[in-house]
Motif scaffolding. Structure first.
Motif, PDB file in Angstrom:
ATOM      1  N   THR A  90       0.838  -1.187   0.000  1.00 51.26           N
ATOM      2  CA  THR A  90       0.000   0.000   0.000  1.00 51.26           C
ATOM      3  C   THR A  90       0.876   1.241   0.000  1.00 51.26           C
ATOM      4  N   GLN A  91       0.364   2.279  -0.645  1.00 55.03           N
ATOM      5  CA  GLN A  91       1.004   3.595  -0.631  1.00 55.03           C
ATOM      6  C   GLN A  91      -0.031   4.630  -0.211  1.00 55.03           C
ATOM      7  N   ASN A  92       0.408   5.545   0.623  1.00 51.35           N
ATOM      8  CA  ASN A  92      -0.451   6.630   1.063  1.00 51.35           C
ATOM      9  C   ASN A  92      -0.144   7.855   0.205  1.00 51.35           C
ATOM     10  N   PRO A  93      -1.117   8.367  -0.560  1.00 56.04           N
ATOM     11  CA  PRO A  93      -0.833   9.485  -1.458  1.00 56.04           C
ATOM     12  C   PRO A  93      -0.721  10.838  -0.774  1.00 56.04           C
ATOM     13  N   ILE A  94      -0.992  10.879   0.544  1.00 54.80           N
ATOM     14  CA  ILE A  94      -0.888  12.142   1.268  1.00 54.80           C
ATOM     15  C   ILE A  94       0.260  12.058   2.271  1.00 54.80           C
ATOM     16  N   GLU A  95       0.627  13.201   2.853  1.00 55.39           N
ATOM     17  CA  GLU A  95       1.714  13.276   3.835  1.00 55.39           C
ATOM     18  C   GLU A  95       2.991  12.668   3.258  1.00 55.39           C
ATOM     19  N   GLN A  96       3.509  13.281   2.211  1.00 54.75           N
ATOM     20  CA  GLN A  96       4.668  12.739   1.526  1.00 54.75           C
ATOM     21  C   GLN A  96       6.002  13.150   2.146  1.00 54.75           C
ATOM     22  N   GLU A  97       5.974  13.980   3.196  1.00 53.77           N
ATOM     23  CA  GLU A  97       7.225  14.392   3.814  1.00 53.77           C
ATOM     24  C   GLU A  97       7.926  13.186   4.442  1.00 53.77           C
ATOM     25  N   GLY A  98       9.227  13.054   4.157  1.00 57.76           N
ATOM     26  CA  GLY A  98       9.988  11.973   4.752  1.00 57.76           C
ATOM     27  C   GLY A  98       9.703  10.610   4.166  1.00 57.76           C
ATOM     28  N   THR A  99       9.122  10.553   2.976  1.00 57.72           N
ATOM     29  CA  THR A  99       8.840   9.262   2.351  1.00 57.72           C
ATOM     30  C   THR A  99       9.851   8.969   1.248  1.00 57.72           C
ATOM     31  N   TYR A 100       9.831   7.723   0.806  1.00 58.58           N
ATOM     32  CA  TYR A 100      10.747   7.270  -0.247  1.00 58.58           C
ATOM     33  C   TYR A 100       9.919   6.624  -1.360  1.00 58.58           C
ATOM     34  N   PRO A 101       9.338   7.429  -2.229  1.00 61.29           N
ATOM     35  CA  PRO A 101       8.480   6.862  -3.280  1.00 61.29           C
ATOM     36  C   PRO A 101       9.236   5.837  -4.119  1.00 61.29           C
ATOM     37  N   LEU A 102       8.546   4.749  -4.461  1.00 58.45           N
ATOM     38  CA  LEU A 102       9.174   3.707  -5.270  1.00 58.45           C
ATOM     39  C   LEU A 102       9.512   4.254  -6.654  1.00 58.45           C
ATOM     40  N   PRO A 103      10.744   4.074  -7.113  1.00 57.56           N
ATOM     41  CA  PRO A 103      11.065   4.473  -8.487  1.00 57.56           C
ATOM     42  C   PRO A 103      10.202   3.700  -9.485  1.00 57.56           C
ATOM     43  N   LYS A 134      -5.701   0.065 -17.396  1.00 59.50           N
ATOM     44  CA  LYS A 134      -5.305   1.058 -16.392  1.00 59.50           C
ATOM     45  C   LYS A 134      -4.475   0.454 -15.256  1.00 59.50           C
ATOM     46  N   PRO A 135      -4.925  -0.617 -14.593  1.00 57.51           N
ATOM     47  CA  PRO A 135      -4.078  -1.150 -13.515  1.00 57.51           C
ATOM     48  C   PRO A 135      -2.722  -1.643 -13.985  1.00 57.51           C
ATOM     49  N   VAL A 136      -2.603  -2.063 -15.253  1.00 57.25           N
ATOM     50  CA  VAL A 136      -1.322  -2.531 -15.758  1.00 57.25           C
ATOM     51  C   VAL A 136      -0.426  -1.365 -16.178  1.00 57.25           C
ATOM     52  N   LEU A 137      -0.994  -0.337 -16.788  1.00 54.48           N
ATOM     53  CA  LEU A 137      -0.197   0.719 -17.417  1.00 54.48           C
ATOM     54  C   LEU A 137       0.024   1.950 -16.546  1.00 54.48           C
ATOM     55  N   ARG A 138      -0.853   2.216 -15.588  1.00 55.39           N
ATOM     56  CA  ARG A 138      -0.797   3.529 -14.909  1.00 55.39           C
ATOM     57  C   ARG A 138       0.503   3.763 -14.151  1.00 55.39           C
ATOM     58  N   HIS A 139       1.175   2.712 -13.679  1.00 55.63           N
ATOM     59  CA  HIS A 139       2.443   2.898 -12.971  1.00 55.63           C
ATOM     60  C   HIS A 139       3.641   2.610 -13.853  1.00 55.63           C
TER      61      HIS A 139
END
Length: 359
Positions: A171-184, A309-314
């Protein structure tokens, strides 16, 4: 990259699918949804996409704001499948050994002999919830992603195979992005689907409020076991797919690649870079799983469109111009689907797609 991103190491039977085989997965879907409905209100599409991913032997990433029952949905699914479940709460101080496990020194009190013994980490479960994967450093993220790809953990000189079936939902939380490490984006490619979990409708939220503030406790019954799930995963790979459906899936994916022959102008204007070959593989494999879950023996164009969409969006990244205009990857995917003929004759005669097929 392997030719098959979700290949089963075991040999898969080439026997033709029977009506009983198809009915088994279709009936399993009905019973799983029935059991999940005791606990989870709504989210039908999310549940459907998770099941497609599971029976395709893939992994899934879910993104949504807190409080949408993502964790409850996944733990309940593990109960309906009679599988072991493990939740890892990813934090900035989590180390790879906290996820994979570690070797400890153990002494035999009778002989005084000392030896190393491997202590399994939470990855050694059938269903693993990687909660808020973007809140842990890249080193720990990489340890999880390696285990997802290889389905084994290497500690020291020893390799430890993971449970089978093995299904990771991050799971990823789209809010409160401070101090996070988004997956490349390159690491997100390891996930078969990226699923958006959205707010419920008014009626669904009304039912959530009614159910969760009372005293009634629903009990979920197991529908499938590990051996049956492995059998159904094998069946998915036996579903036939026509050359036309494969070309259609390829057409969607290749239109996401900026600067390619036959790529629409709006893609060149809005997209930074497009999806790789893994997208085609997952789209077709997911189409096979969806066909069986729907009670069909073959993959249709509708299945490919449903999973685009679920395959391509990321796997497709929009550029700064698109972001500044509020255009998302889902918007671009909708336009690509609308611009792609569905019939074999139209697709083969279109001059733009002739360029794509010849490239």
């Amino acid at each position: 990259m392997s030719a098959d991103p979700a290949a089963n190491p075991d040999a898969i039977s080439s026997d033709a699918l029977s009506e009983a085989d198809t009915g088994r997965l279709h009936e399993a879907r009905r019973r799983i949804i029935e059991q999940l409905g005791k606990i989870i209100v709504g989210q039908e599409r999310v549940i459907d996409e998770i099941m497609i991913c599971l029976f395709s032997r893939g992994h899934c990433m879910l993104e949504g704001v807190p409080g949408l029952a993502k964790t409850l949905m996944i733990s309940t699914l593990a109960q309906t499948l009679d599988l072991s479940f493990s939740r890892i709460q990813f934090t900035p101080d989590l180390m790879p050994a906290d996820v994979t496990g570690t070797e400890i020194m153990e002494e035999d009190r009778a002989t005084g002999h000392r030896d190393f013994r491997f202590m399994q980490g939470p990855l050694f479960a059938n269903v693993v919830l990687a909660d808020e994967i973007n809140r842990t450093p890249p080193k720990t993220q990489a340890a999880l992603l390696e285990a997802m790809q290889e389905r084994q953990v290497t500690v020291g000189r020893n390799r430890h195979p993971l449970a089978d079936p093995f299904f990771v939902l991050a799971t990823q939380n789209p809010i409160e992005q401070e101090g996070t490490y988004p997956l490349p984006e390159a690491q997100q490619d390891r996930f078969m689907f990226k699923v958006y979990v959205k707010y419920p409708s008014f009626d669904e939220e009304f039912e959530v409020a009614r159910r969760t503030t009372g005293t009634a406790i629903e009990k979920v019954e197991a529908v499938l076991g590990a051996e049956e799930i492995l059998r159904l995963q094998h069946l998915v790979r036996q579903v036939p797919v026509s050359d036309h459906v494969v070309r259609y899936a390829l057409s969607l994916v290749r239109q996401t690649r900026v600067g390619g022959d036959g790529v629409p102008d709006f893609v060149d204007e809005l997209v930074g870079w497009g999806a790789g070959p893994r997208a085609v593989q997952f789209m077709i494999l997911g189409g096979k799983a969806r066909a069986l879950l729907q009670g069909r023996f073959h993959v249709q164009i509708e299945d490919i469109q449903y999973l685009a969409k679920p395959v391509l969006r990321h796997r497709m990244v929009v550029n700064f111009a698109a972001e500044s205009d509020g255009v998302t990857s889902d918007d671009v995917i909708d336009r690509i689907i609308a611009a792609t003929p569905t019939t074999e004759d139209e697709l083969s005669r279109d001059a733009r797609f002739q360029k794509i097929f010849a490239s």
